[in-house]
Scaffold this active site. Structure first.
Site, PDB file in Angstrom:
ATOM      1  N   ASN A 175      76.660  -4.786 -23.466  1.00 29.00           N
ATOM      2  CA  ASN A 175      75.246  -4.449 -23.355  1.00 29.00           C
ATOM      3  C   ASN A 175      74.386  -5.298 -24.292  1.00 29.00           C
ATOM      4  O   ASN A 175      73.739  -6.246 -23.856  1.00 29.00           O
ATOM      5  CB  ASN A 175      75.057  -2.953 -23.626  1.00 29.00           C
ATOM      6  CG  ASN A 175      73.686  -2.461 -23.202  1.00 29.00           C
ATOM      7  OD1 ASN A 175      72.687  -3.172 -23.311  1.00 29.00           O
ATOM      8  ND2 ASN A 175      73.632  -1.237 -22.692  1.00 29.00           N
ATOM      9  N   ASP A 176      74.418  -4.966 -25.583  1.00 28.57           N
ATOM     10  CA  ASP A 176      73.547  -5.684 -26.525  1.00 28.57           C
ATOM     11  C   ASP A 176      73.835  -7.185 -26.556  1.00 28.57           C
ATOM     12  O   ASP A 176      72.923  -7.984 -26.769  1.00 28.57           O
ATOM     13  CB  ASP A 176      73.727  -5.114 -27.936  1.00 28.57           C
ATOM     14  CG  ASP A 176      73.334  -3.642 -27.999  1.00 28.57           C
ATOM     15  OD1 ASP A 176      73.999  -2.893 -28.707  1.00 28.57           O
ATOM     16  OD2 ASP A 176      72.351  -3.274 -27.313  1.00 28.57           O
TER      17      ASP A 176
END
Lengths: 94, 481
Positions: B407-408
């Protein structure tokens, strides 16, 4: 040159050595390296053994016993975890 | 210490140094661990002739029994912890064993402090002439012991909290107003206690000192986010090393000093290297939770766009006609234990003539190298793993980028949104690929707790579902294509 000064020499040199050894490590190896050095500081077990050997009285014996258990866990667990992590790399080279 | 024993400790130290050196290269890493272990064995054997009882006599039988039992228990716990635990729990185990070392260092220091300091204090009270010289030696000895106590205890309790966080027991970093002041005040109190203890050693004060140090360890780690635990563990690892070195000073054991210092200094550099890989200063990682708990309105507004779901068979089609596919693995892949499925998918695509690579972000997963270990377990060839810096320039030529549980590390906010907590962090530029397919269970947030702008980009599609199930579907669909 007293023993204290010499010890200080060794301490300072060790600091530089520690830095140099880690200088250009690929990020992929950061975790096994952390695990390996974790195992190396398990040498505290030596300190625990020396302390337990000279322990007198219940409190010292209990404390010394716990120190030995913790130190042994650090050493043995540390090297074994590192080995398990690194087994993954073994097949790559084969 | 006799010369042969001193030389044995020297040999052990040399082996530690060589071991660390060998650990820095993938080819020799495994050998490095064995070399270091051999050094440890030598050190342990060299200790045996040094063991003596309290009054310089032989070791009491009870102590010997306790020692053997203690080593046995530690060995057992170590073995179970190392080999019976899931691969994804490896980072937690490193934290636990590190804490064990810290606890041992603190205990050894506490015992030595209370026995030796008391004895020396008593004898000094009589020798008035030697008072000033003796007091300096005593003071520095006491300071080393107390330092080891403090650092060892902080490492012990901090490591336990780190373990708990990695096990998922804390959702968010715990912050509260005035936290900085509380921590600073606690440190000042501990320092004052330490100074008092040097002057007048007493068991009660020592116990209080240890207790406060343990509390500080907890308070220090609580506000740090789960994603930053690798940095914390590396820092605590170096703390334990320093505690061991301090113990070495006090009991005059060069092997402890050298090994402890090596770990302390290399651990510090390793911690800084990890922070550099995240492009965040270490102060931000350790103390930066404050003020970040607030949601970023900018990002929320930006992701006002909607996400576009896609089905597995369509993804399979895209994949089968692609020339170059890049897979970005993340922590979600490890949680779903889908590494074997992703390997199968890579194999199927290779059979169709698609070039498959894995883009590895330095801090993807729970620890640096986590993804490498995970994929290696599934026998993904080493050569298919490409580091972030190497693959980013090629992303524009990639047809499909498959983001699995990451994600990040693929969030463009790191480049664009100055108010984002991840701003400045290098990312894998997934959005530059032709099409991005994100495999995710839901629209849940990553570690940084923020929305991901990638998901609303025009070229991005979301394949919702458990990674393992989705990948199995994809494999079946690609086979049929």
């Amino acid at each position: 040159m007293t023993a204290e000064v010499l010890t200080f020499f060794i301490f300072v040199l060790s600091i530089f050595l520690g830095f140099e050894l880690i200088f250009k490590v690929p990020s992929m190896l950061h975790t096994p390296l952390m695990s390996g050095t974790n195992a190396i500081h398990g040498i505290i077990l030596v300190g625990g053994m020396l302390t337990l050997a000279g322990a007198e009285g219940t409190v010292e014996r209990i404390a010394g016993f716990i120190a030995v258990v913790l130190g042994a866990a650090n050493v043995f667990g540390g090297f074994m975890v590192t080995d398990r992590m690194l087994q993954m790399f073994k097949r790559r080279k084969g | 210490m006799s010369t042969p024993i001193a030389l044995a400790f020297l040999a052990a130290s040399v082996l530690f140094i060589l071991g660390i050196k060998l650990l820095s290269s993938p080819k020799t890493a495994r050998l490095g661990n064995l070399v270091a272990a051999a050094g440890m064995l030598i050190a342990l054997l060299a200790t045996l002739p040094l063991l003596h009882g309290g009054t310089g006599a032989g070791v009491p039988g009870l102590n010997i029994m306790l020692m053997v039992a203690g080593i046995g228990v530690g060995l057992g716990v170590g073995a179970v912890g190392a080999y019976r635990v899931k691969m994804t729990a490896m980072p937690q185990m490193v934290a636990l064993f590190n804490g064990a070392g810290g606890g041992a260092a603190a205990l050894v220091a506490a015992i030595e402090f209370s026995t030796s300091a008391n004895a020396q204090h008593a004898s000094l009270a009589d020798a008035a002439t030697a008072l000033s010289a003796g007091q300096t030696a005593l003071a520095s000895f006491s300071a080393a012991m107390l330092f080891a106590c403090l650092i060892g205890a902080v490492s012990f309790s901090g490591s336990i909290i780190a373990f708990a966080k990695l096990e998922g027991h804390f959702d968010r970093p715990l912050t509260y107003p005035g936290q900085q002041f509380a921590n600073a005040a606690l440190i000042a109190l501990i320092a004052a206690l330490g100074i008092a203890l040097i002057g007048s050693p007493g068991v009660g004060l020592l116990v209080l000192f240890l207790a406060l140090a343990l509390v500080f360890g907890v308070l220090m780690v609580l506000p740090i986010g789960g994603a930053d635990m690798p940095v914390v563990i590396s820092l605590l690892n170096s703390f334990t090393g320093l505690a061991v070195a301090a113990d070495g000073f006090a009991i005059s054991n060069l092997a402890l000093i050298i090994a402890g210092t090596l770990v302390g200094s290399s651990g510090t550099l390793l911690t800084l290297s990890m922070c550099k890989a995240m492009n965040r200063p270490v102060t931000n990682v350790l103390f930066g939770a404050f003020g970040k708990a607030v949601e970023n309105d900018a990002t929320a507004a930006e992701t006002g766009g909607s996400v576009k779901p896609i089905q597995a068979d369509e993804v399979a089609l895209l994949l089968s006609v692609a020339q170059h596919v890049v897979i970005v693995p993340g922590y979600g892949l490890a949680v779903a234990q889908a590494q074997h499925q992703v390997r199968q998918l890579a194999d199927e695509l290779a059979q169709l003539g698609v070039e498959v690579s894995f883009a590895i972000h330095p801090v993807a997963g729970r620890m640096p190298g986590h993804m490498n270990v995970l994929l290696a377990e599934a026998s993904v060839p080493y050569e298919q793993l490409i580091e972030m810096a190497e693959i980013n320039p090629h992303m524009e030529r990639v047809d499909v980028c498959l983001v699995i549980g990451a994600n990040d590390v693929v969030n463009p906010a790191a480049h664009e949104d100055k108010s984002s907590p991840i701003y400045g962090m290098p990312i894998i530029e997934a959005e530059k690929a032709g099409t991005v397919i994100v495999l995710k269970r839901s629209m849940g947030k990553g570690f940084a707790g923020i929305e991901n702008r990638l998901f609303v980009r025009d070229n991005c599609r979301m394949l919702f579902g458990d990674a393992r199930a989705s990948l199995q579907e994809l494999v079946a669909a690609v086979k049929a294509a």
